[in-house]
Design a protein around this motif. Sequence first.
Motif, PDB file in Angstrom:
ATOM      1  N   LYS A   1      13.586 -35.530 -30.049  1.00 42.66           N
ATOM      2  CA  LYS A   1      13.624 -34.760 -31.303  1.00 42.66           C
ATOM      3  C   LYS A   1      14.567 -33.548 -31.049  1.00 42.66           C
ATOM      4  O   LYS A   1      15.373 -33.236 -32.165  1.00 42.66           O
ATOM      5  CB  LYS A   1      12.277 -34.455 -31.932  1.00 42.66           C
ATOM      6  N   ALA A   2      14.635 -32.812 -30.246  1.00 36.17           N
ATOM      7  CA  ALA A   2      15.440 -31.607 -29.985  1.00 36.17           C
ATOM      8  C   ALA A   2      16.845 -31.783 -29.675  1.00 36.17           C
ATOM      9  O   ALA A   2      17.609 -31.062 -30.270  1.00 36.17           O
ATOM     10  CB  ALA A   2      14.913 -30.662 -29.082  1.00 36.17           C
ATOM     11  N   ARG A   3      17.244 -32.784 -28.690  1.00 33.98           N
ATOM     12  CA  ARG A   3      18.505 -33.040 -28.257  1.00 33.98           C
ATOM     13  C   ARG A   3      19.026 -34.535 -28.643  1.00 33.98           C
ATOM     14  O   ARG A   3      20.018 -34.486 -28.253  1.00 33.98           O
ATOM     15  CB  ARG A   3      18.361 -32.861 -26.638  1.00 33.98           C
ATOM     16  N   GLY A   4      18.255 -35.238 -29.236  1.00 29.50           N
ATOM     17  CA  GLY A   4      18.926 -36.628 -29.704  1.00 29.50           C
ATOM     18  C   GLY A   4      18.527 -37.683 -28.776  1.00 29.50           C
ATOM     19  O   GLY A   4      18.245 -37.203 -27.645  1.00 29.50           O
ATOM     20  N   LEU A   5      19.099 -38.779 -28.895  1.00 27.99           N
ATOM     21  CA  LEU A   5      18.957 -39.769 -28.013  1.00 27.99           C
ATOM     22  C   LEU A   5      19.385 -39.668 -26.707  1.00 27.99           C
ATOM     23  O   LEU A   5      18.779 -40.290 -25.456  1.00 27.99           O
ATOM     24  CB  LEU A   5      19.515 -41.162 -28.641  1.00 27.99           C
ATOM     25  N   HIS A   6      20.403 -38.807 -26.444  1.00 28.12           N
ATOM     26  CA  HIS A   6      20.963 -38.500 -25.056  1.00 28.12           C
ATOM     27  C   HIS A   6      19.774 -37.947 -24.205  1.00 28.12           C
ATOM     28  O   HIS A   6      19.794 -38.105 -22.962  1.00 28.12           O
ATOM     29  CB  HIS A   6      22.143 -37.783 -24.921  1.00 28.12           C
ATOM     30  N   ALA A   7      18.867 -37.421 -24.947  1.00 28.26           N
ATOM     31  CA  ALA A   7      17.470 -36.916 -24.046  1.00 28.26           C
ATOM     32  C   ALA A   7      16.592 -37.971 -23.237  1.00 28.26           C
ATOM     33  O   ALA A   7      16.174 -37.797 -22.199  1.00 28.26           O
ATOM     34  CB  ALA A   7      16.565 -36.004 -24.834  1.00 28.26           C
TER      35      ALA A   7
ATOM     36  N   ASN B   1      12.725 -38.568 -34.715  1.00 22.55           N
ATOM     37  CA  ASN B   1      11.303 -37.924 -34.674  1.00 22.55           C
ATOM     38  C   ASN B   1      10.321 -39.220 -34.359  1.00 22.55           C
ATOM     39  O   ASN B   1       9.940 -39.720 -35.487  1.00 22.55           O
ATOM     40  CB  ASN B   1      10.876 -37.211 -35.880  1.00 22.55           C
ATOM     41  N   ASN B   2      10.041 -39.289 -33.123  1.00 26.24           N
ATOM     42  CA  ASN B   2       9.036 -40.292 -32.861  1.00 26.24           C
ATOM     43  C   ASN B   2       7.810 -39.494 -32.370  1.00 26.24           C
ATOM     44  O   ASN B   2       7.737 -38.612 -31.761  1.00 26.24           O
ATOM     45  CB  ASN B   2       9.434 -41.106 -31.495  1.00 26.24           C
ATOM     46  N   THR B   3       6.786 -40.072 -33.105  1.00 32.48           N
ATOM     47  CA  THR B   3       5.393 -39.680 -32.881  1.00 32.48           C
ATOM     48  C   THR B   3       4.431 -40.654 -32.513  1.00 32.48           C
ATOM     49  O   THR B   3       4.337 -41.790 -33.130  1.00 32.48           O
ATOM     50  CB  THR B   3       4.739 -38.621 -33.962  1.00 32.48           C
ATOM     51  N   PHE B   4       3.407 -40.404 -31.692  1.00 33.67           N
ATOM     52  CA  PHE B   4       2.421 -41.308 -31.535  1.00 33.67           C
ATOM     53  C   PHE B   4       1.106 -41.386 -32.128  1.00 33.67           C
ATOM     54  O   PHE B   4       0.490 -40.498 -32.503  1.00 33.67           O
ATOM     55  CB  PHE B   4       1.724 -41.277 -29.920  1.00 33.67           C
TER      56      PHE B   4
ATOM     57  N   LYS C   1       6.687 -34.935 -24.170  1.00 36.87           N
ATOM     58  CA  LYS C   1       7.708 -34.322 -23.784  1.00 36.87           C
ATOM     59  C   LYS C   1       8.901 -35.300 -24.125  1.00 36.87           C
ATOM     60  O   LYS C   1      10.009 -34.627 -24.521  1.00 36.87           O
ATOM     61  CB  LYS C   1       7.849 -33.895 -22.283  1.00 36.87           C
ATOM     62  N   TYR C   2       8.872 -36.481 -23.701  1.00 41.81           N
ATOM     63  CA  TYR C   2      10.057 -37.502 -24.062  1.00 41.81           C
ATOM     64  C   TYR C   2      10.283 -37.321 -25.613  1.00 41.81           C
ATOM     65  O   TYR C   2      11.448 -37.223 -25.920  1.00 41.81           O
ATOM     66  CB  TYR C   2       9.536 -38.748 -23.580  1.00 41.81           C
ATOM     67  N   CYS C   3       9.373 -37.723 -26.322  1.00 38.30           N
ATOM     68  CA  CYS C   3       9.559 -37.557 -27.891  1.00 38.30           C
ATOM     69  C   CYS C   3      10.084 -36.050 -28.267  1.00 38.30           C
ATOM     70  O   CYS C   3      10.684 -36.175 -29.216  1.00 38.30           O
ATOM     71  CB  CYS C   3       8.215 -37.855 -28.528  1.00 38.30           C
ATOM     72  N   ALA C   4       9.541 -34.938 -27.783  1.00 35.60           N
ATOM     73  CA  ALA C   4       9.956 -33.748 -28.084  1.00 35.60           C
ATOM     74  C   ALA C   4      11.466 -33.387 -27.667  1.00 35.60           C
ATOM     75  O   ALA C   4      12.429 -32.931 -28.574  1.00 35.60           O
ATOM     76  CB  ALA C   4       9.188 -32.709 -27.473  1.00 35.60           C
ATOM     77  N   ASP C   5      11.752 -34.030 -26.676  1.00 39.62           N
ATOM     78  CA  ASP C   5      13.201 -33.828 -26.091  1.00 39.62           C
ATOM     79  C   ASP C   5      14.288 -34.786 -26.875  1.00 39.62           C
ATOM     80  O   ASP C   5      15.141 -34.166 -27.161  1.00 39.62           O
ATOM     81  CB  ASP C   5      13.164 -34.501 -24.582  1.00 39.62           C
TER      82      ASP C   5
END
Length: 161
Positions: free
Chosen positions: A47-53, A95-98, A41-45
Amino acid sequence: MRKLWLLCAGMLLLAACKDHTALSERQRAEVSGEVKTMLYKYCADVKARGLHAEYDHIDNSGEFFWVPPGATAPLCFDTVISMIGRNAGMYKDVNNTFDTLVVTPLTTRLAAYSARIRSATTDTAGKYVVVYLVETGTVIKRKNGWKLLCGQTSVCPMRAE
């Protein structure tokens, strides 16, 4: 009588030394699943909202610290928040992915994780960069969910795409 006392004392000592925090398989699976869900969710957030997420996923406590790539010492919460704020406007896409993610439950409220992360960014000038990161950390379960408590991130020397 003395032998019986020694035997009882030995049994009490063994019982006291037993790891009472050992998790059952069900607890381990539950903690691992919750932590993985939070990290994805951290990665998805982001991606969706930028680093402020990232703010939503960092533990706001005096116990928090992080060592980002290139840092020579751990950074406290306020410093990390300030750095995120300064850098957030530099990217239009993150876009961070594991590639790998391993969670090790320690208790029902603490877990360690290690990961290799593919981080693809596009800055405001349109420059696209992919780097691989290696990260280890500890997460803690607070009233409002799992949070990053401490850890470190390093750039992994891998061939760029």
